[in-house]
Design a protein around this motif. Structure first.
Motif, short mmCIF file in Angstrom:
data_model
loop_
_atom_site.label_atom_id
_atom_site.label_comp_id
_atom_site.label_asym_id
_atom_site.label_seq_id
_atom_site.Cartn_x
_atom_site.Cartn_y
_atom_site.Cartn_z
N ASP A 56 0.79 -1.23 0.00
CA ASP A 56 0.00 0.00 0.00
C ASP A 56 0.83 1.28 0.00
O ASP A 56 0.28 2.37 -0.20
CB ASP A 56 -0.94 0.03 1.21
N GLY A 57 2.14 1.18 0.25
CA GLY A 57 2.96 2.37 0.28
C GLY A 57 3.00 3.02 1.66
O GLY A 57 2.40 2.52 2.62
N PRO A 58 3.68 4.16 1.78
CA PRO A 58 3.97 4.74 3.10
C PRO A 58 2.89 5.63 3.69
O PRO A 58 2.92 5.93 4.89
CB PRO A 58 5.23 5.57 2.82
N ASN A 59 1.92 6.07 2.89
CA ASN A 59 1.05 7.15 3.36
C ASN A 59 -0.06 6.72 4.30
O ASN A 59 -0.77 7.56 4.85
CB ASN A 59 0.47 7.90 2.16
N VAL A 79 16.93 5.59 7.03
CA VAL A 79 15.90 4.65 7.48
C VAL A 79 16.20 3.27 6.91
O VAL A 79 17.02 3.11 6.01
CB VAL A 79 14.49 5.09 7.02
N HIS A 80 15.49 2.30 7.46
CA HIS A 80 15.46 0.97 6.84
C HIS A 80 14.09 0.82 6.18
O HIS A 80 13.96 0.93 4.99
CB HIS A 80 15.72 -0.12 7.88
N LEU A 81 13.05 0.63 6.99
CA LEU A 81 11.70 0.46 6.47
C LEU A 81 10.71 1.50 6.97
O LEU A 81 9.54 1.44 6.61
CB LEU A 81 11.19 -0.94 6.83
N ALA A 82 11.15 2.42 7.78
CA ALA A 82 10.24 3.45 8.27
C ALA A 82 9.63 4.21 7.10
O ALA A 82 10.33 4.54 6.14
CB ALA A 82 10.98 4.41 9.21
N PRO A 83 8.33 4.50 7.15
CA PRO A 83 7.67 5.14 6.01
C PRO A 83 8.09 6.60 5.83
O PRO A 83 7.98 7.41 6.76
CB PRO A 83 6.19 5.04 6.36
N GLU A 106 9.42 0.91 -1.77
CA GLU A 106 7.97 1.00 -1.58
C GLU A 106 7.60 1.85 -0.36
O GLU A 106 6.48 2.36 -0.28
CB GLU A 106 7.36 -0.40 -1.41
N HIS A 107 8.52 1.98 0.58
CA HIS A 107 8.24 2.73 1.81
C HIS A 107 8.52 4.23 1.67
O HIS A 107 8.38 4.98 2.64
CB HIS A 107 9.07 2.17 2.97
N ILE A 108 8.88 4.66 0.48
CA ILE A 108 9.17 6.08 0.24
C ILE A 108 8.21 6.61 -0.81
O ILE A 108 8.01 5.99 -1.86
CB ILE A 108 10.63 6.27 -0.23
N ASP A 109 7.61 7.76 -0.54
CA ASP A 109 6.73 8.39 -1.51
C ASP A 109 7.58 9.07 -2.57
O ASP A 109 7.92 10.25 -2.48
CB ASP A 109 5.81 9.41 -0.82
N LEU A 110 7.94 8.31 -3.59
CA LEU A 110 8.87 8.81 -4.61
C LEU A 110 8.26 9.94 -5.44
O LEU A 110 8.97 10.83 -5.89
CB LEU A 110 9.31 7.67 -5.52
N ALA A 111 6.95 9.90 -5.63
CA ALA A 111 6.29 10.97 -6.38
C ALA A 111 6.47 12.30 -5.67
O ALA A 111 6.71 13.34 -6.31
CB ALA A 111 4.81 10.64 -6.56
N GLU A 112 6.38 12.27 -4.36
CA GLU A 112 6.56 13.49 -3.57
C GLU A 112 8.03 13.92 -3.57
O GLU A 112 8.34 15.11 -3.65
CB GLU A 112 6.07 13.26 -2.14
#
Length: 341
Positions: A56-59, A79-83, A106-112
């Motif tokens: 689902d991603g980080p948000n 970070v390792h897996l922190a959103p 996946e844990h990073i909002d790359l679009a942002e």
């Protein structure tokens, strides 16, 4: 003073990330603020969180007000897996670099992230070598019936015949096609060519001349050629919009009846129903997969009823050294970028 925030988790604690942060080649003294996310969870409990995060991603995750306050003055985040969510990035007005000690993003909002020209993301394939080793092991286990025989012997049988009997051959006779030539794909290629196998690959960003200059004995082909020409097709792609369900009926139907499909990457790059149909109708000799669309595997998973597939429990990258050394690998990669700046 340069402010650095590190956010650990049950797999990579903040203390480990802080050690890596101390070794960053920054021009001014470093002030490190450390936090642990989901620290109260056991590793097995945290795996469930990872599944949600990767899907689902980080948000959809909340971070504490203390973390959000700390990143508001931070220039570097480890970070390792922190959103690294849209909300976190909205607070991180001074951030220059995000470092994550894993391959997946996946844990990073790359679009942002892409909205800021000043912000970069550095990641490391912490377990490239273990996954590459496992991939080749899975090839052997599938092609030579190692896994199938072992299971049946423990069940009291002594099998001498297998679904792929008509195609059994020495491993060195096989032509292997790799889909994706990142860190893992390249290690697999090196190991296979050292074993005497012919290796080809598809990668949208690879160049034949560059590969030859680097010493790789790989012939680049189109995706369709990989599936039609190879005896073993091994997948090494990330999940991005362009790769979701990329491996579907149109490609699977190009494979030889004697061919095998190996997946130690991500399940979503394969269209699930198309693979099940392909194996059920025995259109190919078999498959070896370490990743599934639902984990742990459901009791009614159709693949469990098939005798031409080897399934392992998402353990390709699971070695004692891979996670432990990941912050040091991240430090090294971040310093390479910092030295060029």
């Amino acid at each position: 003073m340069t402010n650095v925030v590190v956010i650990g988790d049950p797999f990579v604690p903040a203390d480990n990330l802080a050690v890596a942060a101390k070794g960053l080649m920054l021009e001014s003294p470093i002030n490190i603020q450390r936090f642990d996310w989901q620290a109260e969870k056991s590793r097995s409990e945290f795996r469930e969180v990872i599944k949600i995060l990767e899907h689902d991603g980080p948000n959809g995750f909340e971070l504490s007000s203390d973390i959000l306050a700390a990143v508001s003055t931070a220039e570097y985040l480890l970070v390792h897996l922190a959103p690294v969510s849209q909300k976190l990035l909205a607070h991180a007005k001074k951030l220059k670099m995000i470092g994550t000690c894993r391959g997946g993003l996946e844990h990073i909002d790359l679009a942002e992230v892409k909205k800021s020209k000043e912000l970069s993301v550095i990641n490391v394939i912490r377990n490239a070598e273990p996954v590459a080793d496992f991939t080749i092991g899975l090839m052997y286990a599938t092609v030579r019936n190692i896994a199938a025989s072992a299971i049946q012997v423990k069940n009291g049988d002594w099998p001498q015949n297998f679904p792929n009997d008509a195609y059994k051959t020495s491993f060195s006779n096989l032509k292997v096609g790799l889909v994706g030539l990142g860190h893992i794909g390249k290690i697999v290629a090196k190991r296979l060519t050292a074993l005497g196998l012919e290796v080809s690959a598809y990668d949208a960003f690879a160049q034949q001349a560059a590969l030859e200059q680097e010493g790789y004995q790989i012939k680049l082909k189109s995706l369709q050629e990989i599936f039609s020409d190879s005896d073993v097709v091994s997948l090494h792609l990330r999940v991005v919009p362009e790769t979701i369900n990329l491996i579907d009926q149109s490609l699977l139907q190009l494979m030889k009846p004697s061919a095998y499909l190996i997946n130690t990457a991500r399940p979503d790059i394969i269209k699930q129903e198309d693979l099940i149909e392909c194996l059920t109708k025995k259109k190919i000799a078999g498959a070896g997969i370490d990743v599934l669309w639902e984990e742990p595997i459901a009791p009614d998973e159709p693949l469990l009823r098939l005798d031409n597939v080897v399934i392992t429990s998402h353990i390709a990258g699971d070695t004692i050294d891979a996670i432990e050394r990941s912050p040091q690998l991240l430090q090294k990669e971040m310093n390479k970028v910092l030295q060029k700046a």
